[in-house]
Design an enzyme around this catalytic site. Structure first.
Site, PDB file in Angstrom:
ATOM      1  N   LYS A 182      -6.395   3.618  18.086  1.00 43.00           N
ATOM      2  CA  LYS A 182      -5.023   3.553  17.582  1.00 43.00           C
ATOM      3  C   LYS A 182      -4.156   2.981  18.699  1.00 43.00           C
ATOM      4  O   LYS A 182      -3.993   3.570  19.761  1.00 43.00           O
ATOM      5  CB  LYS A 182      -4.521   4.937  17.188  1.00 43.00           C
ATOM      6  CG  LYS A 182      -3.193   4.888  16.410  1.00 43.00           C
ATOM      7  CD  LYS A 182      -2.102   5.529  17.205  1.00 43.00           C
ATOM      8  CE  LYS A 182      -0.777   5.503  16.452  1.00 43.00           C
ATOM      9  NZ  LYS A 182       0.300   4.890  17.251  1.00 43.00           N
ATOM     10  N   GLU A 185       2.354   0.645  18.550  1.00 47.42           N
ATOM     11  CA  GLU A 185       2.866  -0.474  17.761  1.00 47.42           C
ATOM     12  C   GLU A 185       3.722  -1.435  18.578  1.00 47.42           C
ATOM     13  O   GLU A 185       4.006  -2.548  18.134  1.00 47.42           O
ATOM     14  CB  GLU A 185       3.674   0.042  16.574  1.00 47.42           C
ATOM     15  CG  GLU A 185       4.936   0.814  16.918  1.00 47.42           C
ATOM     16  CD  GLU A 185       4.707   2.285  17.192  1.00 47.42           C
ATOM     17  OE1 GLU A 185       5.714   3.028  17.322  1.00 47.42           O
ATOM     18  OE2 GLU A 185       3.528   2.703  17.290  1.00 47.42           O
ATOM     19  N   GLU A 257      -5.100  12.279  29.267  1.00 47.63           N
ATOM     20  CA  GLU A 257      -4.492  11.813  30.511  1.00 47.63           C
ATOM     21  C   GLU A 257      -3.012  11.698  30.243  1.00 47.63           C
ATOM     22  O   GLU A 257      -2.570  10.814  29.512  1.00 47.63           O
ATOM     23  CB  GLU A 257      -5.114  10.480  30.937  1.00 47.63           C
ATOM     24  CG  GLU A 257      -4.825  10.115  32.384  1.00 47.63           C
ATOM     25  CD  GLU A 257      -3.579   9.274  32.524  1.00 47.63           C
ATOM     26  OE1 GLU A 257      -2.516   9.854  32.860  1.00 47.63           O
ATOM     27  OE2 GLU A 257      -3.647   8.065  32.281  1.00 47.63           O
ATOM     28  N   GLY A 259       1.245  13.114  31.555  1.00 44.61           N
ATOM     29  CA  GLY A 259       2.332  12.691  32.426  1.00 44.61           C
ATOM     30  C   GLY A 259       2.129  13.045  33.886  1.00 44.61           C
ATOM     31  O   GLY A 259       1.167  13.713  34.276  1.00 44.61           O
ATOM     32  N   CYS A 291       2.049   6.453  34.747  1.00 44.86           N
ATOM     33  CA  CYS A 291       1.972   7.911  34.800  1.00 44.86           C
ATOM     34  C   CYS A 291       1.737   8.430  36.206  1.00 44.86           C
ATOM     35  O   CYS A 291       2.169   9.524  36.555  1.00 44.86           O
ATOM     36  CB  CYS A 291       0.884   8.410  33.856  1.00 44.86           C
ATOM     37  SG  CYS A 291      -0.703   7.576  34.082  1.00 44.86           S
ATOM     38  N   GLU A 392       9.382  13.535  33.911  1.00 43.41           N
ATOM     39  CA  GLU A 392       8.890  12.169  34.065  1.00 43.41           C
ATOM     40  C   GLU A 392       9.907  11.196  33.474  1.00 43.41           C
ATOM     41  O   GLU A 392      10.190  11.235  32.273  1.00 43.41           O
ATOM     42  CB  GLU A 392       7.539  12.013  33.366  1.00 43.41           C
ATOM     43  CG  GLU A 392       6.874  10.681  33.625  1.00 43.41           C
ATOM     44  CD  GLU A 392       5.478  10.599  33.026  1.00 43.41           C
ATOM     45  OE1 GLU A 392       4.584  10.066  33.688  1.00 43.41           O
ATOM     46  OE2 GLU A 392       5.294  11.073  31.891  1.00 43.41           O
TER      47      GLU A 392
END
Length: 506
Positions: A182, A185, A257, A259, A291, A392
């Site tokens: 996925k 977009e 995996e 922040g 990240c 973050e």
């Protein structure tokens, strides 16, 4: 009026392009212009992709190939990625805003060697090994067999879609799984191209599909689908928690995996020429949208003014502008919403008593007024209880904190929900290494940053994630472990069955 040519991009499912009724607009973050459209997938498209993956796995068209055969196909794909690196860099930068220097070196440049890493692992991985066992209670042979899980889902973010996608697709395919990806977009193009290349190089229909669609619908369906046995996800901690919850319904394997809020500790003996350049590289590369970025700078109180002064001077020299220009140092952030969030967090820090030493606003860039730009920013007077030190930002924003002792520096660094990456700057490598051992982070760099090595595992402590990616054991996360025990007894009398009941004639 824009002269940009707008290209449409369908999904890639079960070996063919699949279009949908609805479409996403793909925008260039530097200008805000629409540069393409993307088919907007639905839950039905996910179900089709998962069914194709399940069918291909059951038929053994990929899982049934030898590891050497899978390795050869992955190597060919890696070769194609190397040959197309310039095109891939332009594709990725056109929708996520990476400068062409960064996109060529990292976003696209890492793709081929990292996939080759998994191709090599496919050929060398111990899919089966014999273990030593005692001759008690009976003689036996024992094997440990690593088998593919089946259907794996990869949910990939927009910042490094190709490389982070390969971190999941590579080990999954190397182990013999089928994969449904996925994409985000906003930046789907390089992974769609990867799927096309994989098909052209011999990956069978159904083994690798790429879908797109709303996370709460399409992503959630992948994470909860009963035929998906493994989910690999890179993204925010909030979404990672939801994926873990959705996957728990069918007890899926999960790698997350998430922040980070990387602390960079500058010791009093650091080479400041090296440290200043490395700190900016750690925080400002790709406009801070990584990240593992080093976004919390811990400096000795006595040296703060000199260090900050040098950093401010270097930040003012950074060149913002057209990401396609090789001379550009810093590009935009991914969206106006992301820019506004970063500016809001800066404002909140100022309200709490911090000071903006440089940046903190929207730059004036003629011709790029519609883009999502923010000035590279350094904020001083930050304390670790401020939001800017704990959240973050995902933007080019460096929070500067001070400390009086090494113990205090380590305490501040570890006072975070995150633990993805950290760093130490010092001329004394032994001293730096000792501090590095005390830092609660999955990766600790000394006198550098962003040193991701595909031979070393990558992942985080705490709310930075679960599991590790890349590294020598990467295929472990995409395999099931089976113990095959073969008893060598020649008769029932040599067995231990009598512990239940005596045998006939006893």
């Amino acid at each position: 009026m824009s002269t940009v040519s707008v290209t449409h991009h369908p999904l890639f499912v079960d070996g063919r392009h699949v279009d949908t009724a609805e479409r996403y607009d793909l925008r260039d973050p530097a200008t805000g212009e629409v540069v393409g459209t993307l088919a907007k997938g639905t839950v039905a498209d996910v179900d089709t992709a998962v069914e194709a993956a399940r069918r291909s796995f059951a038929a053994g068209v990929w899982a049934g190939r030898t590891p050497a055969e899978r390795s050869a196909v992955l190597s060919r794909i890696a070769g194609r990625l190397a040959a197309e690196v310039d095109d891939l860099a332009r594709l990725e930068g056109s929708v996520n805003g990476a400068t062409i220097r960064q996109a060529t070196a990292f976003h696209a440049g890492f793709a081929a060697p990292h996939l080759q890493h998994f191709a090599d692992l496919a050929a060398s991985y111990a899919f089966e090994r014999v273990i030593d066992t005692p001759p008690v209670p009976t003689l036996s042979t024992n094997r440990i067999i690593r088998e593919p899980i089946g259907v794996c889902a990869a949910i990939v973010p927009w910042n490094f879609p190709l490389v982070l996608g390969i971190w999941k697709i590579g080990p999954a395919l190397a182990a013999g799984n089928s994969v449904v990806v996925k994409v985000d977009e906003r930046a789907p193009l390089t992974l769609l191209r990867l799927a096309e290349i994989a098909h052209e190089e011999g990956v069978p229909d159904g083994v690798l599909s790429v879908v797109a669609g709303p996370g709460p619908e399409v992503g959630a369906r992948l994470a909860s689908h009963p035929d998906v046995g493994k989910v690999g996800f890179t993204g925010s901690t909030v979404v990672g928690r939801e994926i873990m919850r959705l996957g728990s319904g069918t007890v899926k394997h999960v790698t997350l995996e998430l922040g980070g809020k990387g602390p960079a500790i500058v010791l009093d003996d650091a080479d400041l020429d090296m440290a200043v350049e490395g700190i900016l590289f750690g925080c400002m590369l790709f406009s801070g949208q990584m990240c593992e970025s080093g976004t919390r700078l811990l400096v000795p109180a006595a040296g703060r003014d000199e260090i900050v002064g040098r950093l401010v001077e270097r930040v003012r020299a950074l060149r913002l502008g057209d990401p396609r220009d090789p001379a550009t140092d810093v590009g935009p952030v991914i969206s106006v919403a992301q820019r506004d969030r970063a500016l809001h967090l800066i404002g909140r820090a100022v309200d709490a008593g911090a000071t903006v030493a440089v940046g903190g606003g929207i730059p004036e860039l003629p011709g790029f007024e519609g883009g999502s730009w923010i000035e590279p920013t350094i904020v001083t007077g930050v304390t670790n209880d401020m939001e800017l030190a704990q959240v973050e930002v995902f933007g080019p924003v460096l929070a500067v904190l001070t400390y009086e002792s090494e113990d205090e520096a380590v305490g501040i660094a570890n006072d975070s929900d995150f633990g993805l990456a950290a760093g130490v700057w010092s001329r004394d490598l032994r001293r730096a290494g000792e501090i590095g051992r005390r830092l609660r982070a999955g990766t600790v760099w000394v006198n550098t940053w962003h040193g991701v090595d595909n031979n070393a595992p990558f992942g985080g402590y705490g709310q930075s994630g679960v599991g590790r990616e890349i590294g020598p054991d990467a295929l472990d996360a995409y395999t099931e472990t089976k113990h095959l025990h073969v008893d060598l007894s020649r008769s029932a009398g040599e067995q231990i069955f009598a512990l239940l009941q005596p045998g006939p004639g006893a």
